[in-house]
Motif scaffolding. Structure first.
Motif, PDB file in Angstrom:
ATOM      1  N   LEU A  71       0.910  -0.889   0.120  1.00 50.27           N
ATOM      2  CA  LEU A  71      -0.046   0.109  -0.086  1.00 50.27           C
ATOM      3  C   LEU A  71       0.815   1.344   0.027  1.00 50.27           C
ATOM      4  O   LEU A  71       1.786   1.435   0.861  1.00 50.27           O
ATOM      5  CB  LEU A  71      -1.059   0.028   1.212  1.00 50.27           C
ATOM      6  CG  LEU A  71      -2.073   1.039   1.241  1.00 50.27           C
ATOM      7  CD1 LEU A  71      -3.227   0.536   0.217  1.00 50.27           C
ATOM      8  CD2 LEU A  71      -2.625   1.231   2.874  1.00 50.27           C
ATOM      9  N   VAL A  72       0.507   1.956  -1.175  1.00 49.66           N
ATOM     10  CA  VAL A  72       1.266   3.405  -0.830  1.00 49.66           C
ATOM     11  C   VAL A  72       0.327   4.323  -0.867  1.00 49.66           C
ATOM     12  O   VAL A  72      -0.685   4.754  -1.495  1.00 49.66           O
ATOM     13  CB  VAL A  72       2.073   3.659  -2.535  1.00 49.66           C
ATOM     14  CG1 VAL A  72       2.899   5.049  -2.224  1.00 49.66           C
ATOM     15  CG2 VAL A  72       2.720   2.500  -2.755  1.00 49.66           C
ATOM     16  N   VAL A  73       0.393   5.321   0.335  1.00 52.93           N
ATOM     17  CA  VAL A  73      -0.441   6.191   0.679  1.00 52.93           C
ATOM     18  C   VAL A  73       0.263   7.730   0.486  1.00 52.93           C
ATOM     19  O   VAL A  73       1.148   7.991   1.001  1.00 52.93           O
ATOM     20  CB  VAL A  73      -0.756   6.097   2.139  1.00 52.93           C
ATOM     21  CG1 VAL A  73      -1.626   7.390   2.746  1.00 52.93           C
ATOM     22  CG2 VAL A  73      -1.134   4.915   2.681  1.00 52.93           C
ATOM     23  N   ILE A  87      -4.335   1.006   8.563  1.00 49.06           N
ATOM     24  CA  ILE A  87      -3.874   1.937   8.202  1.00 49.06           C
ATOM     25  C   ILE A  87      -4.685   3.129   7.507  1.00 49.06           C
ATOM     26  O   ILE A  87      -4.614   4.292   7.713  1.00 49.06           O
ATOM     27  CB  ILE A  87      -2.674   1.669   6.815  1.00 49.06           C
ATOM     28  CG1 ILE A  87      -1.805   0.593   7.296  1.00 49.06           C
ATOM     29  CG2 ILE A  87      -1.933   2.642   6.203  1.00 49.06           C
ATOM     30  CD1 ILE A  87      -0.936  -0.167   6.211  1.00 49.06           C
ATOM     31  N   VAL A  88      -5.561   2.621   6.405  1.00 47.81           N
ATOM     32  CA  VAL A  88      -6.521   3.607   6.095  1.00 47.81           C
ATOM     33  C   VAL A  88      -8.046   2.912   5.760  1.00 47.81           C
ATOM     34  O   VAL A  88      -7.904   1.566   5.786  1.00 47.81           O
ATOM     35  CB  VAL A  88      -6.199   4.114   4.702  1.00 47.81           C
ATOM     36  CG1 VAL A  88      -5.076   5.065   4.745  1.00 47.81           C
ATOM     37  CG2 VAL A  88      -6.141   3.099   3.705  1.00 47.81           C
ATOM     38  N   GLN A 121      -7.926 -11.140   5.257  1.00 43.83           N
ATOM     39  CA  GLN A 121      -6.677 -10.930   5.897  1.00 43.83           C
ATOM     40  C   GLN A 121      -5.908  -9.440   5.212  1.00 43.83           C
ATOM     41  O   GLN A 121      -5.541  -8.679   5.879  1.00 43.83           O
ATOM     42  CB  GLN A 121      -5.590 -12.043   5.912  1.00 43.83           C
ATOM     43  CG  GLN A 121      -4.320 -11.571   6.634  1.00 43.83           C
ATOM     44  CD  GLN A 121      -3.578 -13.012   6.819  1.00 43.83           C
ATOM     45  OE1 GLN A 121      -2.290 -12.712   6.743  1.00 43.83           O
ATOM     46  NE2 GLN A 121      -3.979 -14.174   6.646  1.00 43.83           N
ATOM     47  N   LEU A 122      -6.018  -9.320   3.981  1.00 46.76           N
ATOM     48  CA  LEU A 122      -5.475  -8.248   3.183  1.00 46.76           C
ATOM     49  C   LEU A 122      -6.470  -6.934   3.716  1.00 46.76           C
ATOM     50  O   LEU A 122      -5.851  -5.875   4.199  1.00 46.76           O
ATOM     51  CB  LEU A 122      -5.653  -8.400   1.792  1.00 46.76           C
ATOM     52  CG  LEU A 122      -5.511  -7.379   0.788  1.00 46.76           C
ATOM     53  CD1 LEU A 122      -3.944  -6.907   0.972  1.00 46.76           C
ATOM     54  CD2 LEU A 122      -6.022  -7.427  -0.605  1.00 46.76           C
ATOM     55  N   LEU A 123      -7.731  -7.056   3.654  1.00 48.55           N
ATOM     56  CA  LEU A 123      -8.618  -6.039   4.305  1.00 48.55           C
ATOM     57  C   LEU A 123      -8.077  -5.528   5.397  1.00 48.55           C
ATOM     58  O   LEU A 123      -8.159  -4.355   5.764  1.00 48.55           O
ATOM     59  CB  LEU A 123     -10.115  -6.366   3.754  1.00 48.55           C
ATOM     60  CG  LEU A 123     -10.349  -6.363   2.564  1.00 48.55           C
ATOM     61  CD1 LEU A 123     -11.754  -6.958   2.292  1.00 48.55           C
ATOM     62  CD2 LEU A 123     -10.413  -5.051   1.548  1.00 48.55           C
ATOM     63  N   GLN A 124      -8.191  -6.430   6.416  1.00 48.65           N
ATOM     64  CA  GLN A 124      -7.859  -6.094   7.924  1.00 48.65           C
ATOM     65  C   GLN A 124      -6.600  -5.510   7.958  1.00 48.65           C
ATOM     66  O   GLN A 124      -6.591  -4.465   8.600  1.00 48.65           O
ATOM     67  CB  GLN A 124      -7.633  -7.551   8.677  1.00 48.65           C
ATOM     68  CG  GLN A 124      -9.144  -8.317   8.810  1.00 48.65           C
ATOM     69  CD  GLN A 124      -9.154  -9.532   9.475  1.00 48.65           C
ATOM     70  OE1 GLN A 124      -8.194  -9.875  10.299  1.00 48.65           O
ATOM     71  NE2 GLN A 124     -10.137 -10.379   9.354  1.00 48.65           N
TER      72      GLN A 124
END
Length: 395
Positions: A38-40, A65-66, A57-60
């Motif tokens: 993820l790049v914020v 973070i966002v 697991q990815l969504l958690q």
């Protein structure tokens, strides 16, 4: 379940598959990971997703973070299902209309894999995409290890998101090269030997191209295994060496046996190789997984395969190993075949033909022994190994 911060606003948010033990016929005794990043920035980008079963697991991780709905775009570096399987469910969460950037071949693959409502956007080699204060550059890397593969490079942070390149099937407590050290290199070599070996010549050209761009690389983030942050040049250097496929001075004796006769032959052949000054290793095909045999074969300069004859053919375990090996296109190796038999004895000749068909340099006629090898036959096996060892020393 904790995301790892790689740089300011850059995180690893993928999934760990602790329990997988077989990946397309490759033994994954320590599991694997499906890395996503993820790049914020002014725009929030997700680079790759995960195997479908691990989407939660990815969504958690992202949610720590966002809010996932704040993601503006997705990059699909590689469309194989362990990296794209979670894409439809993810897009339902973040918004169906948001763009998914991929290569030209990636676009074709994703259209065939998934619903036609995905907003797929094709990118070309060298194209850039601004996220605000940061820029992603796309590098087409066909056949590492699918035609759709590409790398994404975050210019300001000098981070290379390398898809299946530079990865390993490894799930452990360590997430970075400086945490595990040299122990990771065996996993990296096994990954190269079992997945990337047939594409070594193409990968060599792609690496030369990547190095030729002069892009500074501070960190390499693959889609499987650990992240190279201390010394990314180490894995690049290893790939350059492996791509050359220089044969070693070791011999591998791969065999199976019914009543120990072929096994006895294998032992004498190993002894003969050692007498010729060659490091030799026997591998019993029923005791060692095919992917570990292939990893050893990758380094070997000579492959000597022994099979008893069963039903006028090759013993099943050897047929399995040879079929698997054939698809990896070994080269620059010597080859030889042997085996025992009771009535007809076709197997050694069939093994010989299979090895020759792979492109190995066959330096001996198949060695056959009927029933139990006796003193004269044992001496012939030892001399067989000695001749192969001498040939390997000269090659």
């Amino acid at each position: 379940m904790i995301p790892r911060k790689l740089a300011e606003g850059v995180y690893e948010v993928g999934a760990t598959d602790w329990n997988i033990r077989d990946f397309h016929g490759y033994s994954t005794d320590l599991g694997s990971t499906y890395n996503a990043y993820l790049v914020v920035d002014e725009k929030i980008a997700l680079i790759d997703t995960v195997k479908k079963e691990f989407t939660d697991q990815l969504l958690q991780k992202i949610s720590q973070i966002v809010d996932p709905s704040k993601i503006d775009l997705v990059i699909s570096n590689h469309t194989e299902m362990d990296h794209s399987g979670g894409l439809p469910e993810l897009m339902e969460v973040i918004g169906r209309d948001k763009p998914v950037y991929c290569s030209s071949m990636g676009l074709k693959n994703l259209r065939r894999h998934f619903p036609d409502w995905l907003n797929l956007q094709q990118v070309s080699d060298g194209q850039e995409l601004s996220l605000g204060n940061r820029t992603l550059q796309f590098l087409e890397t066909r056949m590492i290890h699918w035609p759709d593969s590409m790398f994404s490079y975050l210019k300001e942070e000098q981070i290379l998101f390398s898809s299946d390149g530079f990865g390993q099937h490894y799930a452990g407590p360590e997430r970075f090269d400086d945490e595990i050290g040299d122990a990771i290199m065996a996993h990296a070599k096994k990954y190269f030997a079992n997945i990337l070996w047939p594409f070594a010549a193409l990968i060599q050209k792609l690496l030369d191209k990547l190095i030729g761009t002069g892009l500074p690389i501070r960190m390499i983030c693959p889609d499987h295994g650990i992240i190279w942050r201390r010394d990314p040049g180490k894995i690049v250097g290893a790939y350059l060496e492996w791509c050359r496929q220089q044969p070693g001075r070791e011999a591998l004796v791969i065999y199976d046996t019914m009543w120990h006769s072929t096994e006895t032959m294998a032992g004498q052949i190993v002894a003969g190789l050692q007498e010729a000054g060659v490091k030799a290793q026997p591998m019993h095909a029923r005791s060692v997984h095919r992917s570990d045999i292939v990893t050893a074969a990758f380094d070997a300069g000579a492959l000597i395969v022994g099979s008893p004859t069963l039903n006028n053919g090759i013993f099943p375990t050897l047929a399995d190993v040879l079929t698997y090996l054939k698809g990896l296109k070994p080269c620059n190796k010597l080859g030889a075949a042997f085996g025992s038999y009771g009535w007809s004895g076709e197997a050694p000749k069939m093994v010989h033909e299979m090895l020759a068909g792979m492109g190995l340099q066959m330096i001996e006629e198949p060695l056959r022994v009927q029933f139990v090898p006796e003193r004269e036959s044992l001496a012939s096996c030892r001399e067989f190994g000695r001749r192969i060892g001498q040939a390997l020393q000269k090659s």
